[in-house]
Write a protein that holds these residues in place. Sequence first.
Motif: not given
Length: 193
Positions: A28-33
């Motif tokens: 949770g709470g993690q961005v992935s480009d």
Amino acid sequence: MMQVIGKQSGAAFRIKKGQKLKVTDPDGGQVSDMVLFNASDKREKISSGKTLDFEESILITKGDFLWSNRSNKMMKILEDTNGRNDFLLAPCSPETFKIMYNNNEYHPSCFENLYTNLEQYGIEPDDIPTAFNIFMNVQFKPDGKLSVEPPLSKAGDHVLFEARMDLIVGLTACSAEDSNGGSFKPIHYEIMD
Ligand SMILES: [Zn+2]
């Protein structure tokens, strides 16, 4: 088989037309480009401008397509359990941390993690486009002012994409403090037929 992208790192891989890519935020709470290139002509790549234009929205989610700079569909979003993604901001880069964070020390970045992993496919740093920022929570006001807020994604949230052409994919676990609520977590992905 589920693959792990460690915190503040990245990966690159091929997927075929019709295959699915599931990107999961395990904690949770993690961005992935994510960036996409046509596997048979790398000059064709994911385009924020074309996608926002053709989907008539700046919030891209389930049911929408990710379009290329040549106006072709690259992926369809089949599922999006969180529902908040960003397609306005470029990948965080060494300069991001100098300009936005006043940090002149080395700092890992999505830009570096994308181009170093994509190098094996002949993709160079200047080829990296604006990424589709999965789980990134960028808020905007009517006057146009933007703010980067902690992701709303909960542990286990995922986005499921279907490839509409053979693709080279670059994917990260984002390295920017503000984009990830101040802590860095891994990202999981899985390629499915
Ligand atoms: Zn990043």
